[in-house]
Design a protein around this motif. Structure first.
Motif, mmCIF file in Angstrom:
data_model
loop_
_atom_site.group_PDB
_atom_site.id
_atom_site.type_symbol
_atom_site.label_atom_id
_atom_site.label_comp_id
_atom_site.label_asym_id
_atom_site.label_seq_id
_atom_site.Cartn_x
_atom_site.Cartn_y
_atom_site.Cartn_z
ATOM 1 N N GLN A 194 0.832 -1.202 0.000
ATOM 2 C CA GLN A 194 0.000 0.000 0.000
ATOM 3 C C GLN A 194 0.864 1.248 0.000
ATOM 4 O O GLN A 194 1.979 1.261 0.528
ATOM 5 N N ALA A 206 -6.493 4.531 11.939
ATOM 6 C CA ALA A 206 -7.954 4.578 12.053
ATOM 7 C C ALA A 206 -8.467 3.484 12.990
ATOM 8 O O ALA A 206 -9.439 3.678 13.730
ATOM 9 N N LYS A 207 -7.795 2.333 12.967
ATOM 10 C CA LYS A 207 -8.191 1.238 13.857
ATOM 11 C C LYS A 207 -8.010 1.650 15.316
ATOM 12 O O LYS A 207 -8.829 1.319 16.178
ATOM 13 N N ILE A 245 -9.604 9.760 2.103
ATOM 14 C CA ILE A 245 -9.621 8.594 2.997
ATOM 15 C C ILE A 245 -10.246 8.933 4.355
ATOM 16 O O ILE A 245 -11.060 8.179 4.893
ATOM 17 N N ALA A 280 -3.208 5.470 7.291
ATOM 18 C CA ALA A 280 -4.600 5.799 7.584
ATOM 19 C C ALA A 280 -5.339 4.595 8.155
ATOM 20 O O ALA A 280 -6.047 4.693 9.162
ATOM 21 N N SER A 281 -5.167 3.436 7.526
ATOM 22 C CA SER A 281 -5.869 2.230 7.987
ATOM 23 C C SER A 281 -5.365 1.792 9.354
ATOM 24 O O SER A 281 -6.139 1.367 10.215
ATOM 25 N N ALA A 295 -2.154 5.478 2.649
ATOM 26 C CA ALA A 295 -3.290 4.558 2.816
ATOM 27 C C ALA A 295 -3.022 3.601 3.971
ATOM 28 O O ALA A 295 -3.908 3.315 4.784
ATOM 29 N N PHE A 296 -1.772 3.127 4.057
ATOM 30 C CA PHE A 296 -1.426 2.196 5.131
ATOM 31 C C PHE A 296 -1.522 2.881 6.492
ATOM 32 O O PHE A 296 -2.095 2.340 7.441
#
Length: 660
Positions: A371, A382-383, A422, A378-379, A375-376
């Motif tokens: 990624q 975000a968790k 995102i 963010a994911s 994006a990485f």
């Protein structure tokens, strides 16, 4: 000693662009290649390689030369070591004499450390393959990891016997000094507190399997050792301590084996451990390196940056403190590189995944699961934030902090837009936050900068802004350039024959003659008894004229090969300086530029005439500065001589079509 025939064979076979291409990512630029300087930390490439001339020039550091001088500068090789390296690269047989004890003593300390490390690498490798304990313990471990004989040989893996001083005792018997065994960290020396004398010696890596750490050119810098027992008091992995040849922050494990693949694939995979690198390499993904268990440093990133702009960072599926690990991503971004991140399934790491999957499956996973860093991040963040608005705000700010590290403004804007999409937040807010961060960073940088003596910026006058040109230096440099490029070229020259009429008036009569460029230059300078003012150019001029007189087929690259490093650097500087300013595709705009080769005789004539004119100007200044007594020069002939020189100056100026 290495025979002259062997040295000539090496020079004839080696290609400077191929040799340097192992260390620097080169891209085509007209008839030359360009890349980032391996000697300075630069963002815009100023390092140039000329395949035609077989030389290189680094405009940021001023260094230059041929393939051998590059290895001497970059890898700190001696001349014989550079020749041996090239011979090995191109499969050329080379005669070597065994070093005597006296020669070993004469080797410098740095070289002695390299010799000790090289011996240790061979000793540990041989111990593992040829002793019963080595086979039973060390070799068995690597076989259990799934490493083949070919892989073990490629990475020169080894084993250090589980004995207190087996390696040290053997090395000393072979003539290696305890001083250097200690300085490399291979041997731990216990000293008497009062006398400082060595009382006991221990092998640092006893009972460990060994991973040699090589430089980009393949020199052994240090070692990593893994313990095979369950001793909780001992570190699982142990590295060589810092030394004059080993600096952890500047080394990447596997870079020697990976460099060509990294440049070819234009991507580098960054893993954490030695076995991760080896397993990937064995599976067929060879563009992989490791930071050897240390935190990623700017120096290590710049090492990769020479070969590619693209890094994919690989993390274990269950890596503890993953959030802390990705802080290294910001360092990569600061270097202007493109970062992707890939994690493996839970319970897997790069080593196990490569071992349990085919090359196609591994490559497909890397391509599909990698990624973009934004994006990485963010994911991942975000968790952690879940539905907590405060944590979400912190997450977004964390992402913008990473984006602020990117030096390229266009890339920053693209990533801001992606972050907005995102995280479902307006671009305006993100741009405002980014501006605040950049402004804060700018203020901190200005605070940390040393204060200037001026309270405000002083704009220099136009005269101060103009860099003073040393005309004599430039003219002498031009003569050297003409000799190197066109020395043997046959040309028609318009010679100026000096004549004086009955009244004593001076005039030049033109006469066309045919001669080689070097003969024209030599005879003209001899006739006027002109000597070079610059000592370096004076020596070079003498050597070039001598070679041109003897050699039927003078080749610049052959000439450079015979020069000492400092002279080779000077010649490269002269030849490559013009390449920096080459403009391409003029014909596309219907502008047709006359090739330099078409106007060689004109360039030679103009250079010599300009040199004569400049020397006359200097002579006039010298004459008119002589002492004046009672309103007149002591030497009555001064005015007459100045008049004659002024006449010559006028004639030369007219010939050059210059405005007085």
């Amino acid at each position: 000693m290495i025979s002259r025939t062997t040295i000539d064979n090496v020079f004839e076979t080696a290609r400077v662009e191929e040799v340097i291409g192992d260390f620097v990512q080169l891209k085509k630029s007209g008839s030359n290649f360009k890349g980032l300087s391996p000697f300075t930390d630069e963002r815009s490439p100023s390092f140039m390689v000329s395949p035609v001339k077989q030389i290189w020039k680094d405009f940021s550091s001023g260094k230059g030369g041929n393939a051998v001088t590059f290895l001497m500068e970059h890898e700190h090789f001696t001349y014989p070591e550079a020749i041996k390296y090239l011979a090995k690269k191109y499969g050329i047989e080379i005669e070597e004499t065994v070093q005597s004890d006296e020669e070993k003593e004469q080797a410098g300390e740095r070289e002695s450390l390299y010799l000790v490390n090289e011996y240790a690498k061979n000793y540990f490798h041989s111990t593992m393959l040829k002793t019963e304990l080595g086979k039973a313990i060390g070799l068995s471990y690597f076989k259990e990891r799934g490493f083949t004989d070919e892989t073990i040989d490629t990475f020169q893996l080894g084993y250090s016997l589980d004995e207190w001083s087996a390696f040290t005792d053997t090395a000393i018997k072979k003539g290696y000094k305890l001083e250097f065994l200690s300085k490399t960290g291979l041997t731990i020396v216990k000293e008497d507190a009062l006398t400082g004398a060595a009382t006991k010696t221990f092998d640092r890596f006893k009972g460990r399997v060994m991973f040699p750490i090589l430089s980009m050119s393949g020199r052994t810098l240090g070692f990593g050792g893994r313990i095979l027992t369950s001793d909780k008091k001992a570190a699982k992995y142990l590295n060589s301590p810092e030394s004059d040849v080993y600096h952890k922050s500047k080394v990447l494990y596997g870079i020697y084996n990976a460099k060509q693949s990294i440049a070819k694939e234009d991507r580098c995979y960054l893993v954490e451990g030695y076995t991760d690198v080896i397993q990937f390499y064995q599976r067929g993904v060879k563009n992989v390196v490791s930071s050897s268990g240390t935190a990623l440093t700017p120096e290590q990133i710049r090492l990769i940056n020479r070969l590619t702009k693209n890094i994919t960072v690989l993390f274990d599926g269950d890596a503890a403190g993953l959030r802390a690990s990705i802080r290294g991503v910001d360092l990569i971004l600061e270097q202007g590189m493109n970062v992707r991140i890939c994690t493996f399934p839970e319970g897997e790491d790069p080593d196990s995944f490569a071992k349990n999957n085919s090359l196609d499956a591994l490559q497909e996973y890397l391509d599909s699961q990698s990624q973009d860093f934004i994006a990485f991040k963010a994911s991942l963040l975000a968790k952690e934030a879940a539905n907590d608005p405060i944590k979400k705000a912190e997450t977004i700010r964390d992402m913008v902090v990473s984006i602020s590290k990117i030096p390229d403004t266009i890339k920053r804007e693209v990533y801001i837009k992606e972050c907005s999409r995102i995280m479902d937040i307006s671009e305006e807010v993100l741009f405002n936050t980014l501006a605040q961060l950049l402004n804060k960073s700018s203020k901190e940088s200005s605070k940390s900068a040393p204060p200037t003596s001026q309270p405000f910026d002083v704009i220099p006058s136009p005269k101060e802004q103009v860099k003073k040109v040393d005309a004599l230096y430039e003219l002498e440099r031009k003569i050297i350039e003409l000799l190197l490029l066109y020395g043997t070229k046959e040309e028609e020259f318009e010679d100026l024959i000096l004549e004086t009429d009955e009244k004593g008036n001076i005039a030049f009569t033109p006469e066309v003659v045919s001669s080689k460029v070097f003969e024209k230059i030599y005879l003209d300078l001899q006739e006027d008894e002109i000597e070079f003012a610059n000592e370096d150019f004076k020596v070079l001029y003498s050597e070039i004229i001598s070679k041109l007189n003897i050699a039927q087929d003078f080749q610049v690259n052959t000439f450079i090969n015979d020069l000492e490093a400092d002279k080779a650097n000077a010649v490269s500087d002269i030849l490559m300086n013009e390449e920096k300013y080459v403009l391409h595709d003029w014909a596309r705009n219907l502008i047709y530029v006359k090739e330099k080769e078409e106007g060689v005789s004109q360039m030679v004539n103009e250079t010599i005439l300009n040199l004569r004119r400049h020397l006359i100007t200097l002579k006039i200044k010298e004459l008119i500065s002589t002492p004046i007594v009672n309103g007149a020069y002591e030497d009555k002939s001064v005015l007459e001589t100045v008049r004659d020189y002024n006449t010559l100056h006028s004639i030369l100026s007219e010939k050059l079509r210059r405005v007085l």
